[in-house]
Enzyme design. Structure first.
Site: not given
Ligand code: IFM
Length: 452
Positions: A87, A176, A356
């Site tokens: 990623r 995010e 994550e």
């Protein structure tokens, strides 16, 4: 924490299906460097880092891990871990220096090479369009607070998808949005350093809207890869059963979790938070909520810790009895299982990825090795929590460790090390840590269970 025996990779591997996605994650500004090369424009982070006091060690991403020049060796490292996914993010100002108008071919070429390099190594590329590094030129026109940025982002998404989409496994719009909106525009501790709650709320709305409109546009063009968004989520728990603590925890859950998941998966903002915002509530135009709720192929979840609230605010994580990471975050793997199961219970979930998970610890180099047992334990215990969630029926499809490399940890600079590979910033030498060896062994055990 250092004393605990490492979790047995073989036993853990047996708890996952063979087609599970295993990866490592990075982002452009945190590792690439080459901030002024090959036509790249400034991002809001380049400018923010120039503000005195903004970054703990007064550093910036000018060189970072020099990944822009060392990407081949870095991809070899990824390959040696045995992951099947990587990623990464595209730096928008590298491919479109002003955020509108001309494309920068040399920047685009870099990501073409990176994606092809991954595919040549048998690693699926998972690309994020916006991991916080908005072109500064767009900030000067109002940034994410300005609705026009939504349309600039949709154009950018379309260009990247046309050039790379057929070679990607997944494309994420934003990483995010809470952090970009609230830390960037309310507390101002991240770029662009604005302190205005009303602006932050509108920024969050524009991020979500641009996500939904981008998905629509990409689908209309027939892009082949999976499309989604990545949220930083955490269980928000009350410190006690008192009415006041429960009410505060519910509101904070509304701000962090429901403010993003409700519109994405249910098409509306949570009314309790809208009411609490009063005059700062977002300005929503007809059709916005339908666009935001464009179906997701996947939801990415970044998980690091829980937060406990009493009526006055967040409780000091150090008082909760568990170890803390170097960021001061409580080590609480159960929170990952709790969070995923709660999402599964409360929402109609698409495929879910932990995009994550990882930890900063003050590593020591001993005889050219980094015996980072606390990080190994952290990662292994969170993979174990992910297995619990999977067993409970959560549609979990993958897990990515943050991060491949030690890197630029935003306002904390380079002092906080999240990598499973150590970076000596003076020489750019990479040294895989014990956690990288554990992850490699775990992935070998996964493959052995496939072969068995
Ligand atoms: O380094 C960051 C990353 O960029 C976004 N998620 C959290 C990580 C650790 O703070």
């Amino acid at each position: 924490m250092q004393q605990q025996p490492p979790i047995d990779p073989r036993a853990l591997a047996r708890r996952f299906p063979q087609d599970f996605t295993w990866g490592v994650a990075t982002s452009a500004y945190q590792i690439e460097g080459a901030a002024h090369e090959d036509g790249r424009g400034d991002s809001i982070w380049d400018v923010f880092c120039r503000q005195p006091g903004a970054i703990a060690d007064a550093s910036n991403g000018d060189v970072a891990c020099d990944h822009y020049h060392r990407w081949q060796a870095d991809l070899d490292l990824v390959g040696r871990l045995g992951v099947n996914a990587y990623r990464f993010s595209v730096a928008w100002p590298r491919v479109q220096p002003l955020g509108h108008g001309a494309w920068n071919q040399r920047g685009l070429d870099f990501y073409e090479r990176l994606v092809d390099g991954l595919l040549q190594r048998g690693i699926a590329p998972h690309l994020t369009l916006n991991h916080w590094d908005l072109p500064q030129a767009l900030q000067e026109r109002g940034g994410w607070a300005d609705r026009d940025t939504v349309h600039r982002f949709v154009d950018y998404a379309g260009e990247i998808a046309r050039r790379l989409g057929s070679r990607l496994r997944s494309l994420t719009t934003h990483n995010e949005p809470f952090v970009q909106a609230v830390l960037g525009h309310e507390s101002g501790i991240f770029a662009p350093g604005i302190r205005d709650r009303g602006v932050a709320v509108q920024v969050a709305h524009h991020l979500l809207l641009s996500h939904g409109l981008a998905l629509r546009a990409l689908r209309a063009e027939g892009v082949a890869c999976d499309l989604g968004i990545v949220l930083n989520l955490a269980p928000i728990q009350p410190a006690s059963g008192s009415e006041a603590d429960l009410a505060r925890a519910r509101l904070e859950d509304g701000r962090l979790v429901r403010w993003y998941v409700d519109p994405l998966l249910r098409g509306s903002y949570p009314q309790d938070v809208v009411q609490a915002l009063g005059a700062d509530a977002p300005k929503v135009q007809p059709g916005d909520m339908e666009a935001i709720a464009e179906p997701l192929d996947f939801l990415g979840v970044n998980y690091y810790s829980r937060t406990v609230f009493n009526a006055d605010g967040a409780v000091d994580p150090g008082s909760l009895g568990n170890p803390l990471t170097d960021m001061g975050w409580e080590v609480y793997p159960q929170g990952l299982a709790d969070l995923l199961m709660r999402l599964h219970r409360d929402y109609p979930l698409p495929d879910v990825y932990v995009t994550e998970n990882g930890a900063a610890f003050p590593d020591q180099m001993v005889d050219a090795r980094v015996p980072d047992h606390a990080r190994t334990q952290y990662i292994a215990s969170h993979i174990s929590a992910a297995a619990d969630a999977l067993a409970a029926g959560v549609p979990l499809r993958g897990f990515m460790v943050w991060s491949l490399l030690d890197n630029f940890e935003w306002a904390s600079g380079y002092a906080k090390r999240f990598g499973i590979v150590h970076v000596d910033y003076a020489t750019q030498r990479r040294t895989p840590k014990a956690s990288a060896a554990w992850y490699r062994d775990f992935l070998l055990a996964m493959r052995a269970s496939v072969a068995a």
